[in-house]
Design an enzyme around this catalytic site. Structure first.
Site, short mmCIF file in Angstrom:
data_model
loop_
_atom_site.label_atom_id
_atom_site.label_comp_id
_atom_site.label_asym_id
_atom_site.label_seq_id
_atom_site.Cartn_x
_atom_site.Cartn_y
_atom_site.Cartn_z
CB CYS A 137 -19.61 13.96 62.59
SG CYS A 137 -21.10 14.41 61.75
CG HIS A 171 -17.17 14.15 58.71
ND1 HIS A 171 -17.27 12.86 59.12
CD2 HIS A 171 -18.36 14.77 58.90
CE1 HIS A 171 -18.39 12.67 59.54
NE2 HIS A 171 -19.10 13.91 59.13
CD GLU A 174 -13.93 11.69 58.80
OE1 GLU A 174 -15.17 11.54 58.29
OE2 GLU A 174 -13.66 12.70 59.49
#
Length: 236
Positions: free
Chosen positions: A116, A216, A218
């Site tokens: 990002c 993202h 994660e």
């Protein structure tokens, strides 16, 4: 996956923020746990890299891979633009620290993944620019539906690209960004796009491993492919 003395060290940039935990309300170095989980599940040992000073080549050489994590808007002065009203508060500490980390990693050939904000800063380091408020360009808020809420965005990945070899040619991702790449930095190739044309992934051909994703990874507790790719490169 179990970690041992030979597990590669993966440096991850993080914030200095006032944080509450237990009985404390104090400044702390913080990072969403999803980054740690992603690295550990891929077989790497995460090491937090807070924005506390000027990194050196010798210091960066102690890690085997680098993740520039998501976060606040990149300061527009970093890419020669005036600040738009929609651009968030400056975080000069992270801009300065992570800019240096990216430059050092590119110079030393350290495997690098920008997430990002990390992808946007990679673009700026290489001379690119950003759209400061994406809804003005694409006419929707799909990429950031609300503060603290991730959008689910379908992304097409270029066949034959390094990123395509990792995640496939079509993937639905977690997005939370209102800025995006405008002019590409030198050498970067856009290899993933949302349906509205937004650049969602880039890579630097010829480098050992230099890639950025606007989404993202994660936030996906199941799909660890990007983390495995980075840790695999760090192992090599």
């Amino acid at each position: 996956m179990g970690l041992n003395a030979s597990s590669p060290l993966i440096g991850i940039s993080c914030y200095l923020e006032r944080t509450r935990f237990g009985v404390w309300d104090t400044p702390a170095a913080v990072l969403p746990q999803g980054y740690l989980d992603g690295v550990v599940h891929a077989g790497g040992m995460p090491v937090l890299l807070p924005p506390v000073g000027d990194w050196t080549e010798a210091q960066l050489s102690r890690v085997d891979g680098l993740i520039i994590a998501g976060g606040a808007d990149v300061g527009p002065e970093r890419y020669g633009a005036e600040r738009a009203p929609e651009t968030g508060p400056a975080r000069a500490d992270r801009d300065r620290s992570e800019w240096t980390l990216i430059e050092l990693a590119l110079r030393a050939g350290v495997p690098l993944l920008g997430v990002c904000r990390g992808m946007q800063l990679l673009n700026a380091v290489l001379g690119g620019t950003l759209h400061q408020h994406l809804p003005d360009q694409v006419g929707n808020t799909d990429h950031q539906p609300a503060p603290g809420a991730f959008g689910r965005v379908p992304v097409k990945v270029t066949p034959g690209s390094r990123l395509g070899g990792i995640v496939g040619e079509r993937i639905e991702v977690h997005c939370h960004h209102h800025q995006a790449i405008d002019r590409l930095g030198a050498g970067l190739v856009p290899v993933a796009h949302a349906d509205d044309g937004t650049v969602e992934g880039v890579e630097l051909p010829g480098a050992a491993f230099v890639a950025g994703v606007q989404w993202h990874p994660e936030e996906d507790g199941v799909d660890r492919r990007l983390f495995r790719a980075l840790v695999g490169e760090a192992n090599r």
